[in-house]
Design a protein around this motif. Structure first.
Motif, PDB file in Angstrom:
ATOM      1  N   PRO A  31      42.026  56.623  42.460  1.00  0.00           N
ATOM      2  CA  PRO A  31      41.786  56.071  41.106  1.00  0.00           C
ATOM      3  C   PRO A  31      42.935  55.192  40.611  1.00  0.00           C
ATOM      4  O   PRO A  31      42.702  54.164  39.972  1.00  0.00           O
ATOM      5  N   ALA A  32      44.172  55.590  40.925  1.00  0.00           N
ATOM      6  CA  ALA A  32      45.323  54.788  40.512  1.00  0.00           C
ATOM      7  C   ALA A  32      45.344  53.455  41.246  1.00  0.00           C
ATOM      8  O   ALA A  32      45.677  52.418  40.658  1.00  0.00           O
ATOM      9  N   LEU A  33      44.977  53.464  42.521  1.00  0.00           N
ATOM     10  CA  LEU A  33      44.924  52.221  43.288  1.00  0.00           C
ATOM     11  C   LEU A  33      43.921  51.246  42.668  1.00  0.00           C
ATOM     12  O   LEU A  33      44.215  50.057  42.493  1.00  0.00           O
ATOM     13  N   ALA A  34      42.734  51.752  42.338  1.00  0.00           N
ATOM     14  CA  ALA A  34      41.699  50.897  41.749  1.00  0.00           C
ATOM     15  C   ALA A  34      42.131  50.375  40.384  1.00  0.00           C
ATOM     16  O   ALA A  34      41.911  49.198  40.048  1.00  0.00           O
ATOM     17  N   GLU A  35      42.758  51.246  39.593  1.00  0.00           N
ATOM     18  CA  GLU A  35      43.186  50.841  38.242  1.00  0.00           C
ATOM     19  C   GLU A  35      44.222  49.723  38.310  1.00  0.00           C
ATOM     20  O   GLU A  35      44.120  48.718  37.594  1.00  0.00           O
ATOM     21  N   TRP A  36      45.210  49.864  39.182  1.00  0.00           N
ATOM     22  CA  TRP A  36      46.278  48.874  39.221  1.00  0.00           C
ATOM     23  C   TRP A  36      45.854  47.592  39.916  1.00  0.00           C
ATOM     24  O   TRP A  36      46.364  46.518  39.593  1.00  0.00           O
ATOM     25  N   LEU A  37      44.918  47.687  40.830  1.00  0.00           N
ATOM     26  CA  LEU A  37      44.366  46.457  41.389  1.00  0.00           C
ATOM     27  C   LEU A  37      43.678  45.653  40.287  1.00  0.00           C
ATOM     28  O   LEU A  37      43.867  44.429  40.172  1.00  0.00           O
ATOM     29  N   ALA A  38      42.895  46.345  39.451  1.00  0.00           N
ATOM     30  CA  ALA A  38      42.201  45.669  38.351  1.00  0.00           C
ATOM     31  C   ALA A  38      43.206  45.098  37.346  1.00  0.00           C
ATOM     32  O   ALA A  38      43.043  43.975  36.854  1.00  0.00           O
ATOM     33  N   ARG A  39      44.261  45.847  37.036  1.00  0.00           N
ATOM     34  CA  ARG A  39      45.257  45.376  36.068  1.00  0.00           C
ATOM     35  C   ARG A  39      45.992  44.133  36.582  1.00  0.00           C
ATOM     36  O   ARG A  39      46.200  43.164  35.838  1.00  0.00           O
ATOM     37  N   ILE A  40      46.375  44.150  37.843  1.00  0.00           N
ATOM     38  CA  ILE A  40      47.145  43.029  38.391  1.00  0.00           C
ATOM     39  C   ILE A  40      46.281  41.779  38.480  1.00  0.00           C
ATOM     40  O   ILE A  40      46.719  40.679  38.114  1.00  0.00           O
ATOM     41  N   VAL A  41      45.054  41.930  38.957  1.00  0.00           N
ATOM     42  CA  VAL A  41      44.165  40.766  39.038  1.00  0.00           C
ATOM     43  C   VAL A  41      43.858  40.234  37.641  1.00  0.00           C
ATOM     44  O   VAL A  41      43.929  39.020  37.394  1.00  0.00           O
ATOM     45  N   ALA A  42      43.534  41.136  36.706  1.00  0.00           N
ATOM     46  CA  ALA A  42      43.224  40.711  35.343  1.00  0.00           C
ATOM     47  C   ALA A  42      44.432  40.051  34.684  1.00  0.00           C
ATOM     48  O   ALA A  42      44.306  39.027  34.003  1.00  0.00           O
ATOM     49  N   GLY A  43      45.619  40.629  34.902  1.00  0.00           N
ATOM     50  CA  GLY A  43      46.821  40.059  34.305  1.00  0.00           C
ATOM     51  C   GLY A  43      47.100  38.644  34.786  1.00  0.00           C
ATOM     52  O   GLY A  43      47.393  37.751  33.993  1.00  0.00           O
ATOM     53  N   ASN A  44      46.969  38.427  36.094  1.00  0.00           N
ATOM     54  CA  ASN A  44      47.246  37.093  36.630  1.00  0.00           C
ATOM     55  C   ASN A  44      46.171  36.086  36.241  1.00  0.00           C
ATOM     56  O   ASN A  44      46.460  34.897  36.082  1.00  0.00           O
ATOM     57  N   LEU A  45      44.938  36.539  36.085  1.00  0.00           N
ATOM     58  CA  LEU A  45      43.890  35.624  35.613  1.00  0.00           C
ATOM     59  C   LEU A  45      44.106  35.254  34.147  1.00  0.00           C
ATOM     60  O   LEU A  45      43.821  34.126  33.733  1.00  0.00           O
ATOM     61  N   LEU A  46      44.625  36.187  33.373  1.00  0.00           N
ATOM     62  CA  LEU A  46      44.973  35.854  31.987  1.00  0.00           C
ATOM     63  C   LEU A  46      46.169  34.907  31.939  1.00  0.00           C
ATOM     64  O   LEU A  46      46.260  34.059  31.040  1.00  0.00           O
ATOM     65  N   VAL A  47      47.073  35.042  32.902  1.00  0.00           N
ATOM     66  CA  VAL A  47      48.166  34.068  33.013  1.00  0.00           C
ATOM     67  C   VAL A  47      47.590  32.686  33.315  1.00  0.00           C
ATOM     68  O   VAL A  47      48.064  31.668  32.791  1.00  0.00           O
ATOM     69  N   PHE A  48      46.565  32.628  34.161  1.00  0.00           N
ATOM     70  CA  PHE A  48      45.873  31.366  34.448  1.00  0.00           C
ATOM     71  C   PHE A  48      45.380  30.722  33.148  1.00  0.00           C
ATOM     72  O   PHE A  48      45.531  29.512  32.946  1.00  0.00           O
ATOM     73  N   VAL A  49      44.803  31.535  32.260  1.00  0.00           N
ATOM     74  CA  VAL A  49      44.343  31.026  30.963  1.00  0.00           C
ATOM     75  C   VAL A  49      45.532  30.630  30.097  1.00  0.00           C
ATOM     76  O   VAL A  49      45.527  29.581  29.440  1.00  0.00           O
TER      77      VAL A  49
END
Length: 257
Positions: free
Chosen positions: A133-151
């Motif tokens: 569960p921690a692996l899935a959560e942090w994968l989602a956080r890192i991808v979401a964070g970098n996509l928000l950086v894209f914005v």
């Protein structure tokens, strides 16, 4: 779709993917470095992933995204390919949209690579709390964070793409832009780079009793950036060319003997 496929084909001839991978590796090492410190703090998988998330969003990904986006546009002049595209004809909006789409997918790819590198380093050190569960959560956080950086850096990316002589200036501005997100202040609720951390970093503002961060303000801030980017994109005239890179002047041959 044809523009996107063409841009993907061009990436094989450029060093931008290699450069992005190198920056991602450096970000992973930078985020993992505190795990080696003997400061009495227990090192866990979530702690290292949080460091990795912050290093991506503050120091590395803002400048990297702008640099790659600007260089993708700059290559049309340095490789002398823009004149071929203009005979299609291909409007500047479609060309930029295709490049932004490819840059978006590259950001996702570099985000996944960042997560995999950080996870591998954590497993190599045997850090606890690395359950599924921690692996899935942090994968989602890192991808979401970098996509928000894209914005977050989208206006700078557009400027670097339109005025290709200013690619490096925009890249430097993106680095400074992201760096200020490392500070803490109530007014940073409306600072786009900080807004990213407010939304994806569970430790943002923790331990500070003089500041309160609002996710609602962060969302509104990023929506305003996205709207401003859309307006900037709409102002691009379909027939307008990119700001041409000045080619070096040929030396004038002396007359006579």
């Amino acid at each position: 779709m044809h523009v996107v496929l063409a841009e993907l084909g061009k990436l094989r001839r450029y060093g931008m993917v290699k450069a992005g991978c190198l920056v991602t590796i450096l970000a992973a090492l930078y985020g993992f470095a505190p795990a080696l410190a003997r400061d009495g703090v227990q090192k866990t998988f979530p702690l290292v992933m949080n460091n990795l998330l912050e290093s991506n969003c503050i120091y590395f990904f803002p400048a990297m995204i702008v640099l790659i986006g600007g260089c993708m546009a700059r290559r049309e002049y340095t490789d002398n390919t823009l004149k071929n595209l203009q005979t299609v004809p291909l409007s500047l909006r479609r060309l930029l949209l295709g490049k932004l789409a490819v840059l978006f997918f590259m950001t996702v790819g570099f985000s996944v690579l960042s997560f995999l590198l950080g996870t591998a380093l954590c497993f190599a050190l045997g850090l606890p709390d690395a359950a599924l569960p921690a692996l899935a959560e942090w994968l989602a956080r890192i991808v979401a964070g970098n996509l928000l950086v894209f914005v977050e850096v989208l206006p700078l990316t557009l400027l670097a793409s339109l005025f290709v002589e200013g690619v490096y200036a925009c890249t430097a501005a993106a680095f400074v832009y992201g760096f200020f997100a490392s500070m803490e202040a109530a007014m940073l609720n409306y600072y786009p780079a900080k807004a990213v951390l407010i939304l994806v970093d569970p430790r943002c503002g923790v331990g500070y009793d003089f500041v309160h961060y609002s996710p609602a303000s962060a969302v509104l801030t990023l929506l305003a950036v996205l709207l401003g980017s859309a307006v900037l994109f709409a102002l691009v005239h379909p027939g307008q060319g990119l700001n041409k890179v000045k080619s070096p002047k040929k030396a004038t041959r002396a007359k006579g003997w």
